[in-house]
Design an enzyme around this catalytic site. Structure first.
Site, PDB file in Angstrom:
ATOM      1  N   LYS A  42     -17.470 -11.648  52.820  1.00  0.00           N
ATOM      2  CA  LYS A  42     -16.908 -11.065  54.019  1.00  0.00           C
ATOM      3  C   LYS A  42     -17.499  -9.691  54.316  1.00  0.00           C
ATOM      4  O   LYS A  42     -17.350  -9.163  55.408  1.00  0.00           O
ATOM      5  CB  LYS A  42     -15.382 -10.913  53.841  1.00  0.00           C
ATOM      6  CG  LYS A  42     -14.654 -12.181  53.593  1.00  0.00           C
ATOM      7  CD  LYS A  42     -13.182 -11.882  53.298  1.00  0.00           C
ATOM      8  CE  LYS A  42     -12.504 -13.167  52.850  1.00  0.00           C
ATOM      9  NZ  LYS A  42     -11.252 -12.864  52.124  1.00  0.00           N
ATOM     10  N   GLY A  43     -18.141  -9.110  53.307  1.00  0.00           N
ATOM     11  CA  GLY A  43     -18.509  -7.694  53.390  1.00  0.00           C
ATOM     12  C   GLY A  43     -19.337  -7.272  54.582  1.00  0.00           C
ATOM     13  O   GLY A  43     -19.206  -6.149  55.063  1.00  0.00           O
ATOM     14  N   ASP A  99     -23.815  -6.377  53.270  1.00  0.00           N
ATOM     15  CA  ASP A  99     -23.244  -5.031  53.351  1.00  0.00           C
ATOM     16  C   ASP A  99     -23.980  -4.058  52.442  1.00  0.00           C
ATOM     17  O   ASP A  99     -24.297  -2.947  52.831  1.00  0.00           O
ATOM     18  CB  ASP A  99     -21.733  -5.063  53.020  1.00  0.00           C
ATOM     19  CG  ASP A  99     -21.414  -5.785  51.709  1.00  0.00           C
ATOM     20  OD1 ASP A  99     -22.341  -6.297  51.047  1.00  0.00           O
ATOM     21  OD2 ASP A  99     -20.222  -5.843  51.344  1.00  0.00           O
ATOM     22  N   ASP A 102     -27.014  -4.050  45.596  1.00  0.00           N
ATOM     23  CA  ASP A 102     -26.606  -3.419  44.335  1.00  0.00           C
ATOM     24  C   ASP A 102     -27.529  -3.936  43.228  1.00  0.00           C
ATOM     25  O   ASP A 102     -28.634  -3.419  43.044  1.00  0.00           O
ATOM     26  CB  ASP A 102     -25.125  -3.756  44.101  1.00  0.00           C
ATOM     27  CG  ASP A 102     -24.535  -3.042  42.900  1.00  0.00           C
ATOM     28  OD1 ASP A 102     -25.277  -2.413  42.146  1.00  0.00           O
ATOM     29  OD2 ASP A 102     -23.310  -3.120  42.692  1.00  0.00           O
ATOM     30  N   PHE A 151     -19.050   3.101  43.350  1.00  0.00           N
ATOM     31  CA  PHE A 151     -18.354   2.031  44.069  1.00  0.00           C
ATOM     32  C   PHE A 151     -17.796   2.574  45.382  1.00  0.00           C
ATOM     33  O   PHE A 151     -17.076   3.566  45.405  1.00  0.00           O
ATOM     34  CB  PHE A 151     -17.223   1.456  43.219  1.00  0.00           C
ATOM     35  CG  PHE A 151     -16.717   0.163  43.774  1.00  0.00           C
ATOM     36  CD1 PHE A 151     -17.378  -1.030  43.517  1.00  0.00           C
ATOM     37  CD2 PHE A 151     -15.594   0.136  44.580  1.00  0.00           C
ATOM     38  CE1 PHE A 151     -16.921  -2.227  44.052  1.00  0.00           C
ATOM     39  CE2 PHE A 151     -15.122  -1.054  45.121  1.00  0.00           C
ATOM     40  CZ  PHE A 151     -15.794  -2.236  44.854  1.00  0.00           C
ATOM     41  N   VAL A 152     -18.164   1.905  46.485  1.00  0.00           N
ATOM     42  CA  VAL A 152     -17.729   2.376  47.803  1.00  0.00           C
ATOM     43  C   VAL A 152     -16.926   1.295  48.524  1.00  0.00           C
ATOM     44  O   VAL A 152     -17.062   0.102  48.240  1.00  0.00           O
ATOM     45  CB  VAL A 152     -18.937   2.797  48.677  1.00  0.00           C
ATOM     46  CG1 VAL A 152     -19.609   4.033  48.111  1.00  0.00           C
ATOM     47  CG2 VAL A 152     -19.954   1.663  48.828  1.00  0.00           C
ATOM     48  N   ASP A 158     -14.810  -3.889  50.413  1.00  0.00           N
ATOM     49  CA  ASP A 158     -13.428  -3.912  49.936  1.00  0.00           C
ATOM     50  C   ASP A 158     -13.301  -3.588  48.450  1.00  0.00           C
ATOM     51  O   ASP A 158     -14.275  -3.630  47.695  1.00  0.00           O
ATOM     52  CB  ASP A 158     -12.840  -5.313  50.142  1.00  0.00           C
ATOM     53  CG  ASP A 158     -13.378  -6.298  49.097  1.00  0.00           C
ATOM     54  OD1 ASP A 158     -14.617  -6.354  48.920  1.00  0.00           O
ATOM     55  OD2 ASP A 158     -12.574  -6.989  48.448  1.00  0.00           O
ATOM     56  N   ARG A 164     -11.341  -2.833  54.011  1.00  0.00           N
ATOM     57  CA  ARG A 164     -12.460  -3.298  54.861  1.00  0.00           C
ATOM     58  C   ARG A 164     -12.394  -2.700  56.261  1.00  0.00           C
ATOM     59  O   ARG A 164     -13.403  -2.541  56.923  1.00  0.00           O
ATOM     60  CB  ARG A 164     -12.427  -4.822  54.999  1.00  0.00           C
ATOM     61  CG  ARG A 164     -12.760  -5.585  53.726  1.00  0.00           C
ATOM     62  CD  ARG A 164     -13.014  -7.051  54.062  1.00  0.00           C
ATOM     63  NE  ARG A 164     -12.899  -7.911  52.908  1.00  0.00           N
ATOM     64  CZ  ARG A 164     -13.874  -8.140  52.027  1.00  0.00           C
ATOM     65  NH1 ARG A 164     -15.035  -7.550  52.164  1.00  0.00           N
ATOM     66  NH2 ARG A 164     -13.677  -8.958  51.007  1.00  0.00           N
TER      67      ARG A 164
HETATM   68  P1  XMP Z   1     -25.563  -7.517  44.312  1.00  0.00           P
HETATM   69  O1  XMP Z   1     -25.225  -6.918  42.973  1.00  0.00           O
HETATM   70  O2  XMP Z   1     -25.664  -9.003  44.263  1.00  0.00           O
HETATM   71  O3  XMP Z   1     -24.288  -7.120  45.118  1.00  0.00           O
HETATM   72  O4  XMP Z   1     -26.731  -6.817  44.980  1.00  0.00           O
HETATM   73  C1  XMP Z   1     -24.091  -7.436  46.393  1.00  0.00           C
HETATM   74  C2  XMP Z   1     -22.621  -7.696  46.638  1.00  0.00           C
HETATM   75  O5  XMP Z   1     -21.776  -7.016  45.694  1.00  0.00           O
HETATM   76  C3  XMP Z   1     -20.701  -6.395  46.334  1.00  0.00           C
HETATM   77  N1  XMP Z   1     -20.779  -4.947  46.041  1.00  0.00           N
HETATM   78  C4  XMP Z   1     -19.884  -4.043  46.414  1.00  0.00           C
HETATM   79  N2  XMP Z   1     -18.756  -4.171  47.109  1.00  0.00           N
HETATM   80  N3  XMP Z   1     -18.393  -1.847  46.961  1.00  0.00           N
HETATM   81  C5  XMP Z   1     -18.006  -3.058  47.382  1.00  0.00           C
HETATM   82  O6  XMP Z   1     -16.990  -3.156  48.049  1.00  0.00           O
HETATM   83  C6  XMP Z   1     -19.519  -1.626  46.237  1.00  0.00           C
HETATM   84  O7  XMP Z   1     -19.830  -0.492  45.879  1.00  0.00           O
HETATM   85  C7  XMP Z   1     -20.293  -2.803  45.945  1.00  0.00           C
HETATM   86  N4  XMP Z   1     -21.455  -2.984  45.281  1.00  0.00           N
HETATM   87  C8  XMP Z   1     -21.712  -4.310  45.369  1.00  0.00           C
HETATM   88  C9  XMP Z   1     -20.864  -6.701  47.794  1.00  0.00           C
HETATM   89  O8  XMP Z   1     -20.020  -7.777  48.100  1.00  0.00           O
HETATM   90  C10 XMP Z   1     -22.285  -7.136  47.966  1.00  0.00           C
HETATM   91  O9  XMP Z   1     -22.427  -8.117  48.955  1.00  0.00           O
END
Ligand code: XMP
Length: 178
Positions: A42-43, A99, A102, A151-152, A158, A164
């Site tokens: 959903k991000g 979104d 990471d 973490f944001v 979320d 969100r």
């Molecule tokens: P990866 O590790 O696969 O991560 O690159 C991508 C997904 O991880 C979630 N994500 C976060 N969600 N705050 C969040 O709310 C964060 O700081 C964060 N870091 C990673 C997110 O869903 C993203 O699509």
């Protein structure tokens, strides 16, 4: 909600201004012809809604439910595709939107799947990219903002389903994360 936010990292006006630029870049770079935007739920839904409305091109929008965090603060290391049907992308120029970048696992797994499904080209866009070593070698073609490894939440992101709808990106207070 606001009481749970340690500090605002990127405020609403700054996000909106950056999206103007990103949309122009995408508009200039993409070859003529239709685009399929794939929005990761959903991000990315807030980011995608604001970005795609700035691109005056014929485009269709598909959403994909993928999960790698399972509601917490740490990536599970495994990307699950949760939809029964995968969108038809054969021969298409795809703009894949997420979104945040990471570990890179999500973007890498979805881009690979899109290629396997016959997409002609996969271009990637993220609102945020964490400045850290990635588990997968992947960078986005379009990045809104580079941020530190923290973490944001907000603007689509979320923690356990909350925050969100904040119009900005902020850092969550440790006391709120339990
Ligand atoms: P990866 O590790 O696969 O991560 O690159 C991508 C997904 O991880 C979630 N994500 C976060 N969600 N705050 C969040 O709310 C964060 O700081 C964060 N870091 C990673 C997110 O869903 C993203 O699509």
């Amino acid at each position: 909600m606001k009481k749970d936010i340690e500090r605002i990292l990127i405020d609403e006006a700054v996000i909106q201004k950056r999206l103007d630029t990103m949309a122009k870049e995408i508009e200039t770079d993409f070859p003529a012809g239709p685009i399929i935007a794939i929005v990761l739920l959903k991000g990315a839904f807030v980011f995608a809604a604001d970005l795609l409305r700035r691109i005056p091109r014929e485009l269709s929008i598909e959403c994909l439910n993928v999960s790698s965090y399972h509601g917490g603060m740490e990536s599970s290391g495994k990307v699950d595709f949760l939809d029964r049907h995968f969108p038809e992308v054969k021969g298409a120029h795809v703009l894949l939107l997420d979104d945040i970048l990471d570990t890179g696992r999500t973007l890498a797994a979805v881009a690979k799947r899109l290629e396997e499904e016959g997409a002609l080209a996969v271009h990637t866009g993220v609102l945020l990219a964490k400045d850290k070593k990635r588990a997968e070698e992947v960078e986005a073609d379009y990045t809104g903002f580079e941020i530190g490894d923290e973490f944001v939440v907000g603007y689509g992101l979320d923690y356990k389903g909350k925050y969100r709808n904040l119009p900005y990106v902020g850092v969550l207070k440790l006391s709120a994360a339990n």
